[in-house]
Design a protein around this motif. Structure first.
Motif, PDB file in Angstrom:
ATOM      1  N   GLN A  38       0.822  -1.210   0.000  1.00  0.00           N
ATOM      2  CA  GLN A  38       0.000   0.000   0.000  1.00  0.00           C
ATOM      3  C   GLN A  38       0.862   1.270   0.000  1.00  0.00           C
ATOM      4  O   GLN A  38       0.510   2.269  -0.635  1.00  0.00           O
ATOM      5  N   ILE A  39       1.970   1.230   0.697  1.00  0.00           N
ATOM      6  CA  ILE A  39       2.874   2.385   0.720  1.00  0.00           C
ATOM      7  C   ILE A  39       3.396   2.653  -0.696  1.00  0.00           C
ATOM      8  O   ILE A  39       3.418   3.803  -1.157  1.00  0.00           O
ATOM      9  N   ILE A  40       3.798   1.598  -1.381  1.00  0.00           N
ATOM     10  CA  ILE A  40       4.328   1.746  -2.739  1.00  0.00           C
ATOM     11  C   ILE A  40       3.231   2.190  -3.698  1.00  0.00           C
ATOM     12  O   ILE A  40       3.443   3.055  -4.565  1.00  0.00           O
ATOM     13  N   ASP A  41       2.033   1.640  -3.513  1.00  0.00           N
ATOM     14  CA  ASP A  41       0.916   2.010  -4.383  1.00  0.00           C
ATOM     15  C   ASP A  41       0.587   3.496  -4.241  1.00  0.00           C
ATOM     16  O   ASP A  41       0.417   4.211  -5.233  1.00  0.00           O
ATOM     17  N   GLU A  42       0.516   3.976  -3.012  1.00  0.00           N
ATOM     18  CA  GLU A  42       0.174   5.388  -2.792  1.00  0.00           C
ATOM     19  C   GLU A  42       1.262   6.315  -3.320  1.00  0.00           C
ATOM     20  O   GLU A  42       0.970   7.353  -3.928  1.00  0.00           O
ATOM     21  N   LEU A  43       2.511   5.958  -3.091  1.00  0.00           N
ATOM     22  CA  LEU A  43       3.620   6.756  -3.623  1.00  0.00           C
ATOM     23  C   LEU A  43       3.558   6.773  -5.157  1.00  0.00           C
ATOM     24  O   LEU A  43       3.719   7.826  -5.783  1.00  0.00           O
ATOM     25  N   SER A  44       3.300   5.613  -5.742  1.00  0.00           N
ATOM     26  CA  SER A  44       3.284   5.494  -7.197  1.00  0.00           C
ATOM     27  C   SER A  44       2.184   6.360  -7.806  1.00  0.00           C
ATOM     28  O   SER A  44       2.371   6.963  -8.866  1.00  0.00           O
ATOM     29  N   ARG A  45       1.044   6.410  -7.138  1.00  0.00           N
ATOM     30  CA  ARG A  45      -0.074   7.217  -7.650  1.00  0.00           C
ATOM     31  C   ARG A  45       0.337   8.686  -7.758  1.00  0.00           C
ATOM     32  O   ARG A  45       0.050   9.358  -8.750  1.00  0.00           O
ATOM     33  N   LYS A  46       1.052   9.178  -6.756  1.00  0.00           N
ATOM     34  CA  LYS A  46       1.515  10.582  -6.807  1.00  0.00           C
ATOM     35  C   LYS A  46       2.584  10.759  -7.879  1.00  0.00           C
ATOM     36  O   LYS A  46       2.563  11.729  -8.651  1.00  0.00           O
ATOM     37  N   LEU A  47       3.541   9.835  -7.918  1.00  0.00           N
ATOM     38  CA  LEU A  47       4.667   9.978  -8.854  1.00  0.00           C
ATOM     39  C   LEU A  47       4.230   9.823 -10.307  1.00  0.00           C
ATOM     40  O   LEU A  47       4.827  10.430 -11.205  1.00  0.00           O
ATOM     41  N   GLU A  48       3.192   9.025 -10.549  1.00  0.00           N
ATOM     42  CA  GLU A  48       2.741   8.787 -11.920  1.00  0.00           C
ATOM     43  C   GLU A  48       2.338  10.099 -12.609  1.00  0.00           C
ATOM     44  O   GLU A  48       2.603  10.293 -13.798  1.00  0.00           O
ATOM     45  N   THR A  49       1.732  11.004 -11.852  1.00  0.00           N
ATOM     46  CA  THR A  49       1.328  12.279 -12.460  1.00  0.00           C
ATOM     47  C   THR A  49       2.553  13.049 -12.948  1.00  0.00           C
ATOM     48  O   THR A  49       2.498  13.702 -13.990  1.00  0.00           O
ATOM     49  N   GLN A  50       3.659  12.942 -12.214  1.00  0.00           N
ATOM     50  CA  GLN A  50       4.903  13.603 -12.627  1.00  0.00           C
ATOM     51  C   GLN A  50       5.553  12.853 -13.785  1.00  0.00           C
ATOM     52  O   GLN A  50       6.101  13.462 -14.711  1.00  0.00           O
ATOM     53  N   ALA A  51       5.491  11.522 -13.731  1.00  0.00           N
ATOM     54  CA  ALA A  51       6.134  10.700 -14.763  1.00  0.00           C
ATOM     55  C   ALA A  51       5.480  10.933 -16.124  1.00  0.00           C
ATOM     56  O   ALA A  51       6.127  10.823 -17.166  1.00  0.00           O
ATOM     57  N   ARG A  52       4.178  11.271 -16.105  1.00  0.00           N
ATOM     58  CA  ARG A  52       3.473  11.495 -17.372  1.00  0.00           C
ATOM     59  C   ARG A  52       3.858  12.806 -18.029  1.00  0.00           C
ATOM     60  O   ARG A  52       3.665  12.988 -19.228  1.00  0.00           O
ATOM     61  N   LYS A  53       4.387  13.757 -17.244  1.00  0.00           N
ATOM     62  CA  LYS A  53       4.751  15.025 -17.864  1.00  0.00           C
ATOM     63  C   LYS A  53       6.257  15.302 -17.817  1.00  0.00           C
ATOM     64  O   LYS A  53       6.689  16.408 -18.079  1.00  0.00           O
ATOM     65  N   SER A  54       7.052  14.293 -17.473  1.00  0.00           N
ATOM     66  CA  SER A  54       8.501  14.480 -17.478  1.00  0.00           C
ATOM     67  C   SER A  54       9.166  13.130 -17.730  1.00  0.00           C
ATOM     68  O   SER A  54       8.495  12.153 -18.005  1.00  0.00           O
ATOM     69  N   ASP A  55      10.491  13.083 -17.600  1.00  0.00           N
ATOM     70  CA  ASP A  55      11.225  11.830 -17.788  1.00  0.00           C
ATOM     71  C   ASP A  55      11.351  11.040 -16.486  1.00  0.00           C
ATOM     72  O   ASP A  55      12.119  10.086 -16.420  1.00  0.00           O
ATOM     73  N   LEU A  56      10.643  11.459 -15.453  1.00  0.00           N
ATOM     74  CA  LEU A  56      10.757  10.780 -14.158  1.00  0.00           C
ATOM     75  C   LEU A  56      10.364   9.305 -14.268  1.00  0.00           C
ATOM     76  O   LEU A  56       9.323   8.967 -14.837  1.00  0.00           O
ATOM     77  N   GLN A  57      11.230   8.438 -13.733  1.00  0.00           N
ATOM     78  CA  GLN A  57      10.962   6.997 -13.715  1.00  0.00           C
ATOM     79  C   GLN A  57      11.508   6.401 -12.429  1.00  0.00           C
ATOM     80  O   GLN A  57      12.463   6.914 -11.865  1.00  0.00           O
ATOM     81  N   VAL A  58      10.892   5.302 -12.017  1.00  0.00           N
ATOM     82  CA  VAL A  58      11.447   4.522 -10.915  1.00  0.00           C
ATOM     83  C   VAL A  58      12.376   3.471 -11.512  1.00  0.00           C
ATOM     84  O   VAL A  58      11.994   2.767 -12.449  1.00  0.00           O
ATOM     85  N   VAL A  59      13.587   3.364 -10.990  1.00  0.00           N
ATOM     86  CA  VAL A  59      14.535   2.366 -11.506  1.00  0.00           C
ATOM     87  C   VAL A  59      14.816   1.233 -10.522  1.00  0.00           C
ATOM     88  O   VAL A  59      15.357   0.208 -10.906  1.00  0.00           O
ATOM     89  N   CYS A  60      14.449   1.426  -9.255  1.00  0.00           N
ATOM     90  CA  CYS A  60      14.680   0.353  -8.281  1.00  0.00           C
ATOM     91  C   CYS A  60      13.798   0.583  -7.057  1.00  0.00           C
ATOM     92  O   CYS A  60      13.671   1.715  -6.578  1.00  0.00           O
ATOM     93  N   VAL A  61      13.177  -0.490  -6.583  1.00  0.00           N
ATOM     94  CA  VAL A  61      12.404  -0.461  -5.342  1.00  0.00           C
ATOM     95  C   VAL A  61      12.867  -1.642  -4.512  1.00  0.00           C
ATOM     96  O   VAL A  61      12.814  -2.780  -4.975  1.00  0.00           O
ATOM     97  N   LYS A  62      13.357  -1.370  -3.305  1.00  0.00           N
ATOM     98  CA  LYS A  62      13.838  -2.487  -2.498  1.00  0.00           C
ATOM     99  C   LYS A  62      13.851  -2.156  -1.013  1.00  0.00           C
ATOM    100  O   LYS A  62      13.685  -1.007  -0.614  1.00  0.00           O
TER     101      LYS A  62
END
Ligand code: ZN
Length: 129
Positions: A38-62
């Motif tokens: 759930q923590i990753i899902d909630e973070l991803s929801r926020k970051l996705e809005t940025q990823a759609r308008k920039s080159d922002l990507q997640v490269v590692c989750v651990k």
């Protein structure tokens, strides 16, 4: 993390995870247990809005030293860094296996530390103090 949960996240946030690959053959995409889903899902929801308008990507989750770590590539604004720090902070109080309230615990053999609730710590031979 189990494949079904991983696939759910990657499918829901396609821009953010467009280049994420397992680090080695057979490895998980998200190298932590299911309690942090759930923590990753909630973070991803926020970051996705940025990823759609920039080159922002997640490269590692651990998991590292008992805490969630999320590594990004691309323009991480102050706000993005705050979101990641908040998620990492939450992981330090959330059982990595089951989402219950948790704290950092040492393995009885001395190897490794993880954030676990008392029940999971007992089941996995981590020290309960
Ligand atoms: Zn637990």
């Amino acid at each position: 993390m189990n494949r079904e949960l991983e696939n759910g996240i990657v499918t829901s946030y396609p821009a953010l995870y467009r280049s994420l690959e397992p680090r080695y053959s057979g490895a998980c995409l998200f190298e932590c247990d299911d309690g942090w889903y759930q923590i990753i899902d909630e973070l991803s929801r926020k970051l996705e809005t940025q990823a759609r308008k920039s080159d922002l990507q997640v490269v590692c989750v651990k998991e590292k030293l008992g805490s969630l770590r999320v590594y990004l590539r691309g323009p991480a604004t102050g706000r993005v860094q705050d979101w990641v720090a908040t998620a990492e902070g939450l992981s330090r109080n959330t059982c990595e296996r089951c989402t219950q309230a948790a704290m950092l615990r040492r393995h009885k053999d001395g190897g490794g530390i993880r954030t676990l609730c008392p029940a999971c710590a007992a089941a996995m031979d981590y020290v309960i103090e």
